[in-house]
Design a protein around this motif. Structure first.
Motif, PDB file in Angstrom:
ATOM      1  N   GLY A  85       0.797  -1.224   0.000  1.00 33.55           N
ATOM      2  CA  GLY A  85       0.000   0.000   0.000  1.00 33.55           C
ATOM      3  C   GLY A  85       0.829   1.273   0.000  1.00 33.55           C
ATOM      4  N   ILE A  86       2.157   1.123   0.119  1.00 38.39           N
ATOM      5  CA  ILE A  86       3.061   2.284   0.135  1.00 38.39           C
ATOM      6  C   ILE A  86       4.192   2.043  -0.860  1.00 38.39           C
ATOM      7  CG2 ILE A  86       2.483   2.844   2.533  1.00 38.39           C
ATOM      8  CD1 ILE A  86       5.313   1.721   3.271  1.00 38.39           C
ATOM      9  N   ILE A  87       5.140   2.949  -0.898  1.00 39.79           N
ATOM     10  CA  ILE A  87       6.351   2.783  -1.708  1.00 39.79           C
ATOM     11  C   ILE A  87       7.352   2.025  -0.841  1.00 39.79           C
ATOM     12  CG2 ILE A  87       8.177   3.965  -2.998  1.00 39.79           C
ATOM     13  CD1 ILE A  87       5.218   4.342  -4.047  1.00 39.79           C
ATOM     14  N   ARG A  88       7.759   0.868  -1.307  1.00 38.87           N
ATOM     15  CA  ARG A  88       8.634  -0.005  -0.511  1.00 38.87           C
ATOM     16  C   ARG A  88      10.095   0.204  -0.927  1.00 38.87           C
ATOM     17  NH1 ARG A  88       5.338  -5.358  -1.673  1.00 38.87           N
ATOM     18  NH2 ARG A  88       5.279  -4.302  -3.677  1.00 38.87           N
ATOM     19  N   ASN A  89      10.662   1.247  -0.365  1.00 34.83           N
ATOM     20  CA  ASN A  89      12.041   1.612  -0.674  1.00 34.83           C
ATOM     21  C   ASN A  89      12.745   1.840   0.659  1.00 34.83           C
ATOM     22  OD1 ASN A  89      14.165   3.752  -0.905  1.00 34.83           O
ATOM     23  ND2 ASN A  89      13.739   3.522  -3.091  1.00 34.83           N
ATOM     24  N   ARG A  90      13.788   1.075   0.905  1.00 39.94           N
ATOM     25  CA  ARG A  90      14.468   1.138   2.203  1.00 39.94           C
ATOM     26  C   ARG A  90      14.961   2.549   2.534  1.00 39.94           C
ATOM     27  NH1 ARG A  90      16.023  -2.061   6.006  1.00 39.94           N
ATOM     28  NH2 ARG A  90      15.596  -3.973   4.870  1.00 39.94           N
ATOM     29  N   LEU A  91      15.544   3.244   1.569  1.00 37.56           N
ATOM     30  CA  LEU A  91      16.045   4.594   1.835  1.00 37.56           C
ATOM     31  C   LEU A  91      14.909   5.538   2.236  1.00 37.56           C
ATOM     32  CD1 LEU A  91      18.640   5.050  -1.055  1.00 37.56           C
ATOM     33  CD2 LEU A  91      19.116   4.625   1.372  1.00 37.56           C
ATOM     34  N   LYS A  92      13.771   5.412   1.588  1.00 37.74           N
ATOM     35  CA  LYS A  92      12.629   6.275   1.904  1.00 37.74           C
ATOM     36  C   LYS A  92      12.018   5.913   3.253  1.00 37.74           C
ATOM     37  CE  LYS A  92      11.698   7.274  -2.949  1.00 37.74           C
ATOM     38  NZ  LYS A  92      10.740   7.218  -4.062  1.00 37.74           N
ATOM     39  N   VAL A  93      11.945   4.627   3.559  1.00 37.05           N
ATOM     40  CA  VAL A  93      11.436   4.187   4.866  1.00 37.05           C
ATOM     41  C   VAL A  93      12.365   4.673   5.970  1.00 37.05           C
ATOM     42  CG1 VAL A  93      11.057   2.144   6.320  1.00 37.05           C
ATOM     43  CG2 VAL A  93      10.122   2.221   3.983  1.00 37.05           C
TER      44      VAL A  93
END
Length: 185
Positions: A85-93
Motif C-alpha cells: 500500500g506504500i512505496i517499498r524503498n528502504r532509503l525512503k522508509v
C-alpha cells in the motif's frame, strides 16, 4: 507549476488536492510530517501514484503520528518494506523514521515543526530562497534534495509557484489569513 492548474481541476485524483491543499499553509505537526513523507516518496514517481497510495501511507505510518514513527524499530521497517500500500524503498522508509525523530527534536529547539519552518522562512529580512532552503533541509533531514524540498515548501506556501496567477485557487490563497508565507510582506 502552472501546468498543474491546467489539468488538475476536474481530474479524479488531483482535483481535490489542487483545490484544497496545494499551496495552503499547514500548522499541524502530523499534516506537515505527512507532506514531507509523501514528497520524499514521490521521488522518481508521479504525484498521482502518491495520492492514490495516500490512505495506505496513512495506515502504514500510524496517521503520520511523529512520536509513533520516531519509535519504529526493525520490525516496523520490515512491515513497511512488505506493505504494497506504500512505496517499498528502504532509503525512503529509513528517511521517514529519521525525519520523524528530527521533527520530534524540533519541539525542544523551536516549539515544533511549523515554528522551525517559520523561524527559517526569512533570511536577512527577505523570503528565504529555494537554494537556501535546500541547504537547510539537507543539513536537517534525510532524502531532501532540491525537488523534494522545493515541492514540500511550495505545497505549504513557503515558496511561490503552486498556482498560476489566473488560477481560482491562487485568488483563494491571497484571501487567506494568515496568507501563505511567500505572500506576506
Amino acid at each position: 507549476m502552472s501546468g498543474y492548474c491546467d489539468f488538475a481541476p476536474g481530474h479524479p485524483v488531483h482535483a481535490s488536492y489542487h483545490a484544497t491543499e496545494y499551496g495552503f499553509p499547514q500548522r499541524e505537526e502530523s499534516a506537515l510530517f505527512e507532506r514531507l513523507l509523501l514528497e520524499i516518496n514521490q521521488a522518481g514517481l508521479s504525484w498521482e501514484t502518491i495520492l492514490k497510495k495516500r490512505d495506505g501511507f496513512r495506515r502504514a505510518y500510524h496517521d503520520f503520528d511523529v512520536d509513533t514513527v520516531a519509535g519504529y524499530g526493525e520490525r516496523d521497517r520490515a512491515r513497511l518494506l512488505a506493505d504494497p500500500g506504500i512505496i517499498r524503498n528502504r532509503l525512503k522508509v529509513d528517511a521517514a523514521i529519521h525525519n520523524a525523530q528530527v521533527v520530534r527534536g524540533l519541539r525542544d529547539s523551536h516549539g515544533g515543526f511549523a515554528e522551525w519552518l517559520d523561524a527559517h522562512a526569512r533570511n536577512d529580512g527577505q523570503t528565504r530562497s529555494k537554494a537556501d532552503w535546500v541547504k537547510l533541509f539537507r543539513k536537517t533531514f534525510r532524502f531532501t534534495g532540491g525537488e523534494i524540498t522545493g515541492e514540500f515548501l511550495m505545497s505549504l506556501g513557503y515558496l511561490p509557484g503552486a498556482h498560476h496567477e489566473a488560477c481560482p485557487v491562487q485568488r483563494k490563497l491571497a484571501k487567506l489569513r494568515p496568507r501563505p508565507m511567500w505572500m506576506r510582506p
